[in-house]
Scaffold this motif. Structure first.
Motif, PDB file in Angstrom:
ATOM      1  N   PHE A  71      64.613 -63.019 -45.147  1.00  0.00           N
ATOM      2  CA  PHE A  71      65.481 -61.951 -45.654  1.00  0.00           C
ATOM      3  C   PHE A  71      66.223 -61.313 -44.485  1.00  0.00           C
ATOM      4  CE2 PHE A  71      66.240 -57.559 -47.057  1.00  0.00           C
ATOM      5  CZ  PHE A  71      66.981 -57.825 -48.194  1.00  0.00           C
TER       6      PHE A  71
ATOM      7  N   LEU B  55      70.246 -53.260 -50.287  1.00  0.00           N
ATOM      8  CA  LEU B  55      69.945 -54.110 -51.428  1.00  0.00           C
ATOM      9  C   LEU B  55      70.376 -53.362 -52.682  1.00  0.00           C
ATOM     10  CD1 LEU B  55      68.526 -56.719 -52.359  1.00  0.00           C
ATOM     11  CD2 LEU B  55      66.418 -55.416 -52.440  1.00  0.00           C
TER      12      LEU B  55
ATOM     13  N   PHE C 260      58.850 -55.641 -55.754  1.00  0.00           N
ATOM     14  CA  PHE C 260      59.287 -56.979 -55.370  1.00  0.00           C
ATOM     15  C   PHE C 260      58.962 -57.214 -53.903  1.00  0.00           C
ATOM     16  CE2 PHE C 260      62.976 -54.235 -54.846  1.00  0.00           C
ATOM     17  CZ  PHE C 260      63.452 -54.574 -53.582  1.00  0.00           C
ATOM     18  N   LYS C 261      59.085 -58.469 -53.496  1.00  0.00           N
ATOM     19  CA  LYS C 261      58.806 -58.841 -52.106  1.00  0.00           C
ATOM     20  C   LYS C 261      60.033 -59.513 -51.502  1.00  0.00           C
ATOM     21  CE  LYS C 261      53.912 -59.672 -52.900  1.00  0.00           C
ATOM     22  NZ  LYS C 261      52.840 -60.669 -52.956  1.00  0.00           N
ATOM     23  N   THR C 262      60.199 -59.316 -50.210  1.00  0.00           N
ATOM     24  CA  THR C 262      61.187 -60.090 -49.460  1.00  0.00           C
ATOM     25  C   THR C 262      60.405 -61.003 -48.519  1.00  0.00           C
ATOM     26  OG1 THR C 262      61.374 -58.427 -47.697  1.00  0.00           O
ATOM     27  CG2 THR C 262      62.907 -58.241 -49.542  1.00  0.00           C
TER      28      THR C 262
ATOM     29  N   ILE D  74      64.147 -63.001 -52.134  1.00  0.00           N
ATOM     30  CA  ILE D  74      63.507 -61.917 -52.885  1.00  0.00           C
ATOM     31  C   ILE D  74      62.704 -62.561 -54.009  1.00  0.00           C
ATOM     32  CG2 ILE D  74      63.899 -59.879 -54.315  1.00  0.00           C
ATOM     33  CD1 ILE D  74      66.532 -59.506 -52.774  1.00  0.00           C
TER      34      ILE D  74
END
Length: 147
Positions: free
Chosen positions: A66, A71, A60-62, A48
């Motif tokens: 991932f 989450l 946010f980014k995964t 993340i």
């Protein structure tokens, strides 16, 4: 907040820019050190990144590694949070008592959470309509006085 050693001095900067320079006593109650270690393994996820908080938005980014699943967020659950995962609507659920969680599929994704204030839009519409009516009333009143 981070990892600190016993007796280590820390400074906390508030969002309004003022620095809290007074001594601060932090206390953490740990029922089970093993459980805390287990939670820490799940909490620290290198897959993340790019976590940003901007007003009522959290993004946010995964990445591709991932694994997916629920989450957990360190945000109190409130049904006014909405979530979009790659522009698809998601759902915020209550987890671990009163915290928020979202189900994120496996792989790389862009996640955006937004807090929607109940009644804000309708309140703005009512206010604008009221101002228009009040303005029309004042204009009419002045025209009638001139006659």
């Amino acid at each position: 907040m981070g990892k600190f050693r016993k007796g280590e001095e820390i400074n906390i900067t508030l969002q309004n820019g003022k620095l809290l320079n007074q001594p601060l006593q932090l206390f953490v109650a740990i029922e089970s050190p093993q459980r805390l270690q287990q939670l820490h393994q799940y909490a620290v996820n290198p897959n993340i990144s790019d976590i940003k908080v901007d007003g009522d938005w959290i993004t946010f980014k995964t990445n591709s590694r991932f694994k997916g699943g629920y989450l957990g967020l360190s945000i109190l659950f409130d049904p006014n949070w909405s979530v979009r995962i790659d522009h698809q609507k998601g759902h915020v659920v209550k987890i671990l008592g009163d915290l928020s969680g979202i189900k994120v599929p496996q792989g790389a994704h862009q996640v955006r959470l937004k807090y929607n204030v109940n009644g804000l839009k309708i309140g703005m519409i009512i206010s604008i309509i009221s101002l228009i009516i009040l303005g029309g009333y004042e204009i009419t009143k002045r025209k009638l006085k001139r006659k």
